[in-house]
Design a protein around this motif. Structure first.
Motif, PDB file in Angstrom:
ATOM      1  N   ILE A   6      14.985  -1.871   0.316  1.00  0.00           N
ATOM      2  CA  ILE A   6      16.223  -1.397  -0.314  1.00  0.00           C
ATOM      3  C   ILE A   6      16.094  -1.422  -1.839  1.00  0.00           C
ATOM      4  O   ILE A   6      16.541  -0.494  -2.519  1.00  0.00           O
ATOM      5  CB  ILE A   6      17.423  -2.228   0.177  1.00  0.00           C
ATOM      6  CG1 ILE A   6      17.688  -1.914   1.651  1.00  0.00           C
ATOM      7  CG2 ILE A   6      18.660  -1.968  -0.658  1.00  0.00           C
ATOM      8  CD1 ILE A   6      18.675  -2.827   2.323  1.00  0.00           C
ATOM      9  N   ILE A   7      15.459  -2.452  -2.369  1.00  0.00           N
ATOM     10  CA  ILE A   7      15.243  -2.528  -3.822  1.00  0.00           C
ATOM     11  C   ILE A   7      14.403  -1.341  -4.295  1.00  0.00           C
ATOM     12  O   ILE A   7      14.715  -0.696  -5.307  1.00  0.00           O
ATOM     13  CB  ILE A   7      14.589  -3.866  -4.212  1.00  0.00           C
ATOM     14  CG1 ILE A   7      15.591  -5.001  -4.054  1.00  0.00           C
ATOM     15  CG2 ILE A   7      14.037  -3.821  -5.633  1.00  0.00           C
ATOM     16  CD1 ILE A   7      14.982  -6.376  -4.208  1.00  0.00           C
ATOM     17  N   ASP A   8      13.332  -1.028  -3.541  1.00  0.00           N
ATOM     18  CA  ASP A   8      12.495   0.109  -3.925  1.00  0.00           C
ATOM     19  C   ASP A   8      13.281   1.419  -3.877  1.00  0.00           C
ATOM     20  O   ASP A   8      13.147   2.271  -4.755  1.00  0.00           O
ATOM     21  CB  ASP A   8      11.265   0.203  -3.026  1.00  0.00           C
ATOM     22  CG  ASP A   8      10.235  -0.861  -3.344  1.00  0.00           C
ATOM     23  OD1 ASP A   8      10.278  -1.398  -4.466  1.00  0.00           O
ATOM     24  OD2 ASP A   8       9.396  -1.158  -2.469  1.00  0.00           O
ATOM     25  N   LEU A   9      14.108   1.584  -2.860  1.00  0.00           N
ATOM     26  CA  LEU A   9      14.916   2.801  -2.767  1.00  0.00           C
ATOM     27  C   LEU A   9      15.928   2.889  -3.906  1.00  0.00           C
ATOM     28  O   LEU A   9      16.166   3.980  -4.448  1.00  0.00           O
ATOM     29  CB  LEU A   9      15.631   2.858  -1.413  1.00  0.00           C
ATOM     30  CG  LEU A   9      14.725   3.049  -0.195  1.00  0.00           C
ATOM     31  CD1 LEU A   9      15.542   2.966   1.092  1.00  0.00           C
ATOM     32  CD2 LEU A   9      13.986   4.375  -0.283  1.00  0.00           C
ATOM     33  N   LEU A  10      16.511   1.755  -4.284  1.00  0.00           N
ATOM     34  CA  LEU A  10      17.445   1.751  -5.413  1.00  0.00           C
ATOM     35  C   LEU A  10      16.743   2.060  -6.734  1.00  0.00           C
ATOM     36  O   LEU A  10      17.308   2.739  -7.595  1.00  0.00           O
ATOM     37  CB  LEU A  10      18.173   0.412  -5.490  1.00  0.00           C
ATOM     38  CG  LEU A  10      19.186   0.129  -4.381  1.00  0.00           C
ATOM     39  CD1 LEU A  10      19.718  -1.292  -4.498  1.00  0.00           C
ATOM     40  CD2 LEU A  10      20.315   1.139  -4.434  1.00  0.00           C
ATOM     41  N   VAL A  11      15.519   1.580  -6.887  1.00  0.00           N
ATOM     42  CA  VAL A  11      14.758   1.878  -8.102  1.00  0.00           C
ATOM     43  C   VAL A  11      14.466   3.373  -8.183  1.00  0.00           C
ATOM     44  O   VAL A  11      14.626   4.000  -9.234  1.00  0.00           O
ATOM     45  CB  VAL A  11      13.454   1.046  -8.152  1.00  0.00           C
ATOM     46  CG1 VAL A  11      12.493   1.575  -9.202  1.00  0.00           C
ATOM     47  CG2 VAL A  11      13.776  -0.409  -8.403  1.00  0.00           C
ATOM     48  N   VAL A  12      14.061   3.974  -7.068  1.00  0.00           N
ATOM     49  CA  VAL A  12      13.790   5.411  -7.052  1.00  0.00           C
ATOM     50  C   VAL A  12      15.069   6.196  -7.333  1.00  0.00           C
ATOM     51  O   VAL A  12      15.063   7.160  -8.123  1.00  0.00           O
ATOM     52  CB  VAL A  12      13.155   5.823  -5.707  1.00  0.00           C
ATOM     53  CG1 VAL A  12      13.104   7.333  -5.559  1.00  0.00           C
ATOM     54  CG2 VAL A  12      11.768   5.235  -5.571  1.00  0.00           C
ATOM     55  N   THR A  52      11.450 -13.622   6.984  1.00  0.00           N
ATOM     56  CA  THR A  52      10.567 -12.589   6.440  1.00  0.00           C
ATOM     57  C   THR A  52      11.070 -11.170   6.700  1.00  0.00           C
ATOM     58  O   THR A  52      10.909 -10.308   5.836  1.00  0.00           O
ATOM     59  CB  THR A  52       9.144 -12.729   7.000  1.00  0.00           C
ATOM     60  OG1 THR A  52       9.176 -12.652   8.423  1.00  0.00           O
ATOM     61  CG2 THR A  52       8.512 -14.025   6.559  1.00  0.00           C
ATOM     62  N   ILE A  53      11.658 -10.924   7.852  1.00  0.00           N
ATOM     63  CA  ILE A  53      12.128  -9.565   8.147  1.00  0.00           C
ATOM     64  C   ILE A  53      13.282  -9.165   7.232  1.00  0.00           C
ATOM     65  O   ILE A  53      13.242  -8.075   6.646  1.00  0.00           O
ATOM     66  CB  ILE A  53      12.464  -9.416   9.645  1.00  0.00           C
ATOM     67  CG1 ILE A  53      11.183  -9.529  10.469  1.00  0.00           C
ATOM     68  CG2 ILE A  53      13.156  -8.087   9.913  1.00  0.00           C
ATOM     69  CD1 ILE A  53      11.408  -9.526  11.970  1.00  0.00           C
ATOM     70  N   PRO A  54      14.323  -9.994   7.063  1.00  0.00           N
ATOM     71  CA  PRO A  54      15.366  -9.591   6.107  1.00  0.00           C
ATOM     72  C   PRO A  54      14.856  -9.461   4.673  1.00  0.00           C
ATOM     73  O   PRO A  54      15.299  -8.573   3.935  1.00  0.00           O
ATOM     74  CB  PRO A  54      16.407 -10.711   6.210  1.00  0.00           C
ATOM     75  CG  PRO A  54      16.191 -11.327   7.530  1.00  0.00           C
ATOM     76  CD  PRO A  54      14.735 -11.196   7.809  1.00  0.00           C
ATOM     77  N   VAL A  55      13.919 -10.299   4.267  1.00  0.00           N
ATOM     78  CA  VAL A  55      13.368 -10.202   2.910  1.00  0.00           C
ATOM     79  C   VAL A  55      12.580  -8.904   2.757  1.00  0.00           C
ATOM     80  O   VAL A  55      12.660  -8.231   1.723  1.00  0.00           O
ATOM     81  CB  VAL A  55      12.502 -11.439   2.580  1.00  0.00           C
ATOM     82  CG1 VAL A  55      11.694 -11.237   1.320  1.00  0.00           C
ATOM     83  CG2 VAL A  55      13.386 -12.663   2.455  1.00  0.00           C
ATOM     84  N   CYS A 113       0.797  -1.229   0.000  1.00  0.00           N
ATOM     85  CA  CYS A 113       0.000   0.000   0.000  1.00  0.00           C
ATOM     86  C   CYS A 113       0.828   1.277   0.000  1.00  0.00           C
ATOM     87  O   CYS A 113       0.293   2.337  -0.313  1.00  0.00           O
ATOM     88  CB  CYS A 113      -0.914   0.010   1.230  1.00  0.00           C
ATOM     89  SG  CYS A 113      -2.076  -1.353   1.275  1.00  0.00           S
ATOM     90  N   VAL A 114       2.094   1.208   0.343  1.00  0.00           N
ATOM     91  CA  VAL A 114       2.888   2.431   0.444  1.00  0.00           C
ATOM     92  C   VAL A 114       4.075   2.410  -0.515  1.00  0.00           C
ATOM     93  O   VAL A 114       4.151   3.220  -1.439  1.00  0.00           O
ATOM     94  CB  VAL A 114       3.370   2.644   1.901  1.00  0.00           C
ATOM     95  CG1 VAL A 114       4.250   3.870   2.004  1.00  0.00           C
ATOM     96  CG2 VAL A 114       2.197   2.759   2.849  1.00  0.00           C
ATOM     97  N   LEU A 115       5.012   1.489  -0.306  1.00  0.00           N
ATOM     98  CA  LEU A 115       6.284   1.547  -1.034  1.00  0.00           C
ATOM     99  C   LEU A 115       6.150   1.263  -2.523  1.00  0.00           C
ATOM    100  O   LEU A 115       6.650   2.031  -3.350  1.00  0.00           O
ATOM    101  CB  LEU A 115       7.286   0.584  -0.402  1.00  0.00           C
ATOM    102  CG  LEU A 115       7.750   0.954   0.992  1.00  0.00           C
ATOM    103  CD1 LEU A 115       8.577  -0.167   1.588  1.00  0.00           C
ATOM    104  CD2 LEU A 115       8.542   2.232   0.960  1.00  0.00           C
TER     105      LEU A 115
END
Length: 133
Positions: A120-126, A111-114, A68-70
């Motif tokens: 981090i993937i979303d931040l790298l994409v941005v 689940t927490i590390p994933v 819903c957010v990232l």
């Protein structure tokens, strides 16, 4: 361990033998390298494993944050910066992996590390959106 026969009337020798046996037993019980510092990754993994009683909270949090957010914000930025398809793929793969581990009822040490890898993937994409497009 050796057997020692002592005269109980000779208190000085009795005390020395008992003290020596105590020191030897203590030295065997505590190895020299038992005290070690944990790396940042090991401390994070211990924290993730300790969060097992709160796994449903982490499940709800990761569903909400990723679904819903990232991911919507990341894809909106991608679309506004020229809509390169090669940036959709890592964003959606991070989302799918996060939700798959949660739906598979994996332990929190997975689940927490994933989830944080997906963040981090979303931040790298941005970041790559603003750097390259």
């Amino acid at each position: 361990m050796e057997t020692v026969h002592i005269n109980l009337n000779d208190t000085q020798k009795t005390d020395n033998v008992i003290a020596q046996q105590f020191v030897q037993a203590k030295a065997q019980a505590i190895p020299y390298n038992a005290v070690q510092t944990l790396s940042l990754w090991q401390r994070f993994m211990q924290y993730a494993a300790a969060q097992q009683p709160n796994r449903f909270g982490w499940l709800a949090f990761s569903f909400f944050m990723q679904g819903c957010v990232l991911v919507p914000i990341t894809l909106m930025i991608v679309v506004m910066r020229g809509n390169p398809f090669e940036l959709w793929i890592p964003c959606l793969v991070g989302f799918v992996i996060t939700e798959t581990t949660n739906l598979a009822a994996m332990p929190t040490k997975v689940t927490i590390p994933v989830f944080w890898a997906g963040v981090i993937i979303d931040l790298l994409v941005v970041a790559s959106c603003f750097l390259f497009y």
